[in-house]
Design a protein around this motif. Structure first.
Motif, short mmCIF file in Angstrom:
data_model
loop_
_atom_site.label_atom_id
_atom_site.label_comp_id
_atom_site.label_asym_id
_atom_site.label_seq_id
_atom_site.Cartn_x
_atom_site.Cartn_y
_atom_site.Cartn_z
N GLY A 67 7.64 4.89 -7.64
CA GLY A 67 7.56 5.01 -9.68
C GLY A 67 5.91 5.41 -10.17
O GLY A 67 5.63 5.31 -10.54
N HIS A 68 5.55 4.77 -8.94
CA HIS A 68 3.27 4.89 -9.32
C HIS A 68 2.41 5.77 -8.30
O HIS A 68 2.97 6.25 -7.00
CB HIS A 68 3.03 3.10 -8.39
CG HIS A 68 4.02 2.17 -9.40
ND1 HIS A 68 3.34 1.74 -10.83
CD2 HIS A 68 4.55 1.24 -9.11
CE1 HIS A 68 4.32 1.29 -11.24
NE2 HIS A 68 4.62 0.75 -10.14
N PRO A 69 2.54 6.25 -8.64
CA PRO A 69 1.39 7.36 -8.16
C PRO A 69 0.18 6.74 -7.97
O PRO A 69 -0.25 5.71 -7.42
CB PRO A 69 0.64 8.26 -9.69
CG PRO A 69 0.54 7.44 -10.04
CD PRO A 69 1.52 6.30 -10.73
N TRP A 70 -0.50 7.58 -6.75
CA TRP A 70 -1.23 6.79 -5.74
C TRP A 70 -2.39 7.04 -6.11
O TRP A 70 -2.79 8.35 -7.00
CB TRP A 70 -1.73 8.06 -4.56
CG TRP A 70 -0.18 7.24 -3.16
CD1 TRP A 70 0.45 6.85 -3.32
CD2 TRP A 70 0.46 7.97 -2.17
NE1 TRP A 70 1.55 6.69 -2.39
CE2 TRP A 70 1.41 7.87 -1.86
CE3 TRP A 70 -0.76 9.48 -1.50
CZ2 TRP A 70 1.75 8.00 -0.59
CZ3 TRP A 70 0.30 10.18 -0.49
CH2 TRP A 70 1.68 9.13 0.01
N THR A 71 -3.59 5.50 -6.11
CA THR A 71 -4.48 5.96 -6.55
C THR A 71 -5.41 6.85 -5.82
O THR A 71 -5.55 7.48 -4.80
CB THR A 71 -5.68 4.47 -6.96
OG1 THR A 71 -5.65 4.57 -5.83
CG2 THR A 71 -4.70 3.59 -7.78
#
Length: 283
Positions: free
Chosen positions: A130-134
């Protein structure tokens, strides 16, 4: 790379972290013996001494801490499963089925026991976080390709290690080689990072757990065929993969890193066996 969730051992794990500090010297010894057993089993290819070290590690763990014994037993089960089959780059159907079965057991048994017997869900494979890549993580993926381009041709061709992989030039052989390198890369992350490293991390500080898993990671790839000076880059790669996983908590990301590196490996292998093909490398 951003830290998206609390590091291992924080919050509810504070008590566990205190326990790690309190019994560090005693817990480190059986864990080290497990790692050493992998070196003996895979790098030295000595089965009886390797199994003996595993047994000794489990006996010592049982005398020290029941939770440590349970987790080291899961790692030992995986190591035994994969050690019972030939670890080679043979891409025949028969060998791929045999080695593939062992690889499934090496990951599946610890996961199943952790989830349904111990019911602690220690072994997990976080894909959809649920976290986009930085931005930094995305740039690192590009850097991995460049690092592979800089290291792998010189290593594979100049040492002759590429001959440990089958020479393929037909479509079916090329597909098998591609499949084999990719499946193995995924399995490396499932077993050495999501299973071995995470289980060790429950009892040891990050640096120690990381070094021990990296020894196993490197030893396995040595038996597979990464000889000569391969440990010079494989060991740091294994350390970095565990560190990245600690930061991102994302199996998807570390698998992407590994598969990009392995894609360069695949291209180098095709070129090394067929020098007129993909003639883009410097070595």
């Amino acid at each position: 790379m951003s830290n998206r969730s609390p590091a291992a051992g924080t919050g509810a794990g504070a008590g566990r972290r205190t326990g790690i500090r309190g019994s560090l010297s005693t817990k480190l010894l059986p864990a080290t013996l497990v790692s050493l057993s992998g070196f003996v089993l895979f790098a030295l290819e000595q089965k009886i001494p390797g199994y003996g070290l595993l047994a000794l590690a489990l006996v010592m763990a049982g005398l020290i801490d029941r939770a440590l014994l349970r987790d080291l037993a899961l790692i030992a089960a995986g190591l035994v499963a994969i050690s019972l089959v030939p670890i080679t780059t043979d891409i025949s159907t028969e060998h791929m089925l045999v080695m593939g079965t062992a690889m499934i057991l090496a990951v599946g048994v610890p996961y199943t026991v952790s989830r349904f017997v111990y019911k602690d869900h220690a072994v997990k494979f976080p894909v959809l976080t649920g976290h986009p890549w930085t931005r930094a993580e995305k740039w690192y993926l590009a850097a991995v390709v460049l690092m592979g381009y800089a290291v792998l041709p010189a290593y594979m061709v100049n040492t002759g290690v590429y001959s440990n992989w089958p020479a393929v030039s037909d479509p079916e052989g090329i597909f098998r080689l591609f499949l084999g390198t990719n499946v193995l890369g995924i399995w490396d992350e499932l077993f050495f990072i999501c299973t071995v490293f995470i289980l060790l991390r429950r009892h040891l500080p990050l640096a120690q757990a990381n070094v021990l898993q990296a020894v196993l990671f490197t030893s396995f790839l040595w038996e597979l065929g990464f000889h000569a000076w391969a440990p010079v880059f494989i060991f740091p790669f294994a350390l970095l993969q565990a560190f990245i996983f600690t930061r991102t908590k994302s199996l998807s990301y570390i698998v992407s890193v590994h598969l990009l590196f392995d894609f360069v490996l695949f291209l180098v292998l095709l070129h090394a066996h067929n020098r007129a093909w993909i003639d883009i490398f410097v070595y």
